[in-house]
Design a protein around this motif. Structure first.
Motif, PDB file in Angstrom:
ATOM      1  N   SER A 218       0.844  -1.185   0.000  1.00 32.83           N
ATOM      2  CA  SER A 218       0.000   0.000   0.000  1.00 32.83           C
ATOM      3  C   SER A 218       0.884   1.241   0.000  1.00 32.83           C
ATOM      4  O   SER A 218       1.640   1.476   0.951  1.00 32.83           O
ATOM      5  N   VAL A 219       0.818   2.016  -1.075  1.00 28.31           N
ATOM      6  CA  VAL A 219       1.609   3.249  -1.160  1.00 28.31           C
ATOM      7  C   VAL A 219       1.194   4.215  -0.050  1.00 28.31           C
ATOM      8  O   VAL A 219       2.037   4.887   0.551  1.00 28.31           O
ATOM      9  N   ALA A 220      -0.105   4.265   0.242  1.00 28.90           N
ATOM     10  CA  ALA A 220      -0.600   5.160   1.298  1.00 28.90           C
ATOM     11  C   ALA A 220       0.006   4.776   2.648  1.00 28.90           C
ATOM     12  O   ALA A 220       0.410   5.650   3.431  1.00 28.90           O
ATOM     13  N   GLU A 221       0.080   3.478   2.917  1.00 23.91           N
ATOM     14  CA  GLU A 221       0.649   3.016   4.187  1.00 23.91           C
ATOM     15  C   GLU A 221       2.140   3.313   4.261  1.00 23.91           C
ATOM     16  O   GLU A 221       2.657   3.734   5.311  1.00 23.91           O
ATOM     17  N   LEU A 222       2.856   3.112   3.158  1.00 23.05           N
ATOM     18  CA  LEU A 222       4.282   3.431   3.130  1.00 23.05           C
ATOM     19  C   LEU A 222       4.503   4.925   3.378  1.00 23.05           C
ATOM     20  O   LEU A 222       5.397   5.320   4.142  1.00 23.05           O
ATOM     21  N   ALA A 223       3.679   5.747   2.737  1.00 22.50           N
ATOM     22  CA  ALA A 223       3.802   7.203   2.906  1.00 22.50           C
ATOM     23  C   ALA A 223       3.575   7.604   4.352  1.00 22.50           C
ATOM     24  O   ALA A 223       4.292   8.459   4.903  1.00 22.50           O
ATOM     25  N   ASN A 225       4.002   5.702   7.058  1.00 25.91           N
ATOM     26  CA  ASN A 225       5.116   5.226   7.891  1.00 25.91           C
ATOM     27  C   ASN A 225       6.369   6.076   7.728  1.00 25.91           C
ATOM     28  O   ASN A 225       7.150   6.231   8.671  1.00 25.91           O
ATOM     29  N   LEU A 226       6.566   6.615   6.525  1.00 25.94           N
ATOM     30  CA  LEU A 226       7.780   7.386   6.236  1.00 25.94           C
ATOM     31  C   LEU A 226       7.581   8.890   6.412  1.00 25.94           C
ATOM     32  O   LEU A 226       8.543   9.660   6.276  1.00 25.94           O
ATOM     33  N   ALA A 227       6.337   9.308   6.669  1.00 27.92           N
ATOM     34  CA  ALA A 227       5.998  10.726   6.845  1.00 27.92           C
ATOM     35  C   ALA A 227       6.351  11.556   5.611  1.00 27.92           C
ATOM     36  O   ALA A 227       6.906  12.648   5.703  1.00 27.92           O
ATOM     37  N   ILE A 228       6.044  10.994   4.434  1.00 24.05           N
ATOM     38  CA  ILE A 228       6.213  11.719   3.180  1.00 24.05           C
ATOM     39  C   ILE A 228       4.941  11.526   2.349  1.00 24.05           C
ATOM     40  O   ILE A 228       4.069  10.721   2.707  1.00 24.05           O
ATOM     41  N   SER A 229       4.837  12.236   1.245  1.00 25.54           N
ATOM     42  CA  SER A 229       3.626  12.160   0.424  1.00 25.54           C
ATOM     43  C   SER A 229       3.595  10.867  -0.393  1.00 25.54           C
ATOM     44  O   SER A 229       4.633  10.263  -0.667  1.00 25.54           O
ATOM     45  N   ILE A 235       7.518   8.132  -6.672  1.00 25.51           N
ATOM     46  CA  ILE A 235       8.741   8.539  -7.385  1.00 25.51           C
ATOM     47  C   ILE A 235       9.913   7.676  -6.939  1.00 25.51           C
ATOM     48  O   ILE A 235      10.692   7.160  -7.764  1.00 25.51           O
ATOM     49  N   TYR A 236      10.054   7.491  -5.624  1.00 23.16           N
ATOM     50  CA  TYR A 236      11.171   6.711  -5.099  1.00 23.16           C
ATOM     51  C   TYR A 236      11.079   5.243  -5.522  1.00 23.16           C
ATOM     52  O   TYR A 236      12.088   4.613  -5.859  1.00 23.16           O
ATOM     53  N   LEU A 237       9.877   4.683  -5.535  1.00 22.43           N
ATOM     54  CA  LEU A 237       9.706   3.303  -5.981  1.00 22.43           C
ATOM     55  C   LEU A 237      10.123   3.155  -7.445  1.00 22.43           C
ATOM     56  O   LEU A 237      10.799   2.188  -7.819  1.00 22.43           O
ATOM     57  N   GLY A 238       9.729   4.133  -8.262  1.00 26.52           N
ATOM     58  CA  GLY A 238      10.093   4.109  -9.671  1.00 26.52           C
ATOM     59  C   GLY A 238      11.591   4.168  -9.880  1.00 26.52           C
ATOM     60  O   GLY A 238      12.155   3.436 -10.706  1.00 26.52           O
TER      61      GLY A 238
END
Length: 376
Positions: A218-223, A225-229, A235-238
């Protein structure tokens, strides 16, 4: 022992057919330089070689003037450029060379993002791209002729398939190499990307992914946890995909409304690097993640098998909202095949809904006894 690379024959065939530019790309330390040398050593002409990591080379090739490029190249007919993506406007420069000089060019790079953008577009129709992974089991199986299959599998699942690993003997040497690969190459490459403003966050993102292999992300969950958008996470995954650190499988869907197709699963291109990231080289019998490791390792080996033998296929995973799932879906030449990876020897129930929906689909359960049948 020299291990012959499977894709070598593809490259030699392209050269024999008069291909002007061969682009070899893949992860750092996957053996690109060694492969190129083994090819050029068999040719009748000596190569003019440069490395794009070298600042002098970057400056040397910074000109678009044909006369200056001619003076650099001289009478050489074979040009080899490692880490070509480091050279600004390398695609245009190579186009100038092949348009105006009688040369053959072999260029390599460890970033598909830069290499694809800088070389392929200006040289449309005149270049052939070859992807070089770290060693495949198909290439290294001769090393394990005197080794029990279960011992060989544990070795590969623990330390991965980077060529250097196969030159080292002790557990400590292999661990140190993988830690150095992380620190000296991966982290430095992350710093080199202009779009990455917080390198530590990228490392934290990789650590989170390392603990989620085989699971939907889940991109939303990763964001959160990392306190970023979410956009920054995407972008970082890409970028990490383009650096050949991770890859993703999308959900497969053709017929059922309840099939999940908008999410991704992320895997590591090399499980040894993943183990270094989480600092875990423990024996498999005391690991809680051996099932996920086996799944990651097999999927990558299947990808290598398809790529190295020049087979074209689309890869996905399959899952429904009521939790029926298959680890890997392969769509090749109109045939759909499902692969379910199972480390344990417990009986596996085949998802009947998948077979009912895709009448002509095949289904394989991959385990410790039969995995070799699908990667060699």
């Amino acid at each position: 022992m020299i291990i012959e690379r499977t894709v070598k024959q593809q490259i030699k065939k392209a050269l024999d057919l008069g291909q002007l530019v061969i682009v070899i790309y893949g992860p750092r330390q996957s053996g690109k330089t060694t492969l190129i040398k083994s090819i050029t050593d068999e040719m009748s002409v000596q190569p003019f070689s440069r490395n794009g990591d070298d600042l002098f080379t970057q400056k040397e090739f910074s000109t678009w003037e044909l006369s200056a490029l001619k003076s650099i190249i001289g009478d050489n007919k074979l040009i080899v450029i490692d880490e070509a993506q480091r050279i600004a406007n390398i695609g245009i420069i190579l186009k100038l060379l092949v348009d105006n000089l009688s040369v053959t060019i072999i260029a390599s790079g460890s970033s598909s993002f830069d290499l694809a953008n800088k070389i392929n577009e200006p040289l449309t129709g005149r270049s052939q791209t070859i992807l070089l992974y770290p060693f495949s089991y198909q290439e290294t199986k001769i090393n394990y002729q005197q080794t029990l299959p279960e011992t060989a599998l544990e070795e590969m699942m623990t330390f991965g398939m980077y060529p250097k690993v196969f030159q080292l003997t002790s557990k400590e040497e292999k661990e140190n190499y993988l830690y150095n690969l992380l620190n000296n190459y991966l982290y430095k490459d992350i710093l080199n990307f202009e779009n990455i403003k917080k390198p530590k966050v990228v490392v934290d993102l990789l650590s989170l992914l390392a603990l989620q292999i085989g699971k939907e992300v889940s991109v939303a969950e990763l964001a959160q946890n990392l306190a970023i958008s979410q956009k920054t996470v995407e972008i970082y995954l890409g970028l990490l995909e383009k650096m050949f650190v991770i890859f993703n499988l999308r959900g497969f869907s053709r017929n059922l409304r309840k099939e999940i197709y908008k999410t991704s699963k992320y895997y590591f291109l090399d499980v040894g690097l993943r183990n270094a990231l989480i600092r875990n080289f423990n024996p498999l019998d005391i690991r809680q993640d051996k099932g996920e490791l086996f799944e990651n390792w097999f999927i990558v080996e299947r990808m290598k098998f398809l790529n190295n033998n020049n087979h074209r296929a689309n890869l996905y995973f399959w899952r429904t909202y009521d939790q029926q799932e298959i680890d890997l879906i392969e769509e090749k030449e109109g045939v759909i095949t499902g692969f379910e990876c199972k480390w344990s020897k417990n009986k596996v129930k085949i998802p009947q809904e998948f077979l009912d929906t895709y009448k002509n689909a095949k289904y394989q359960i991959i385990n410790q006894e039969n995995y070799l049948d699908f990667i060699t």
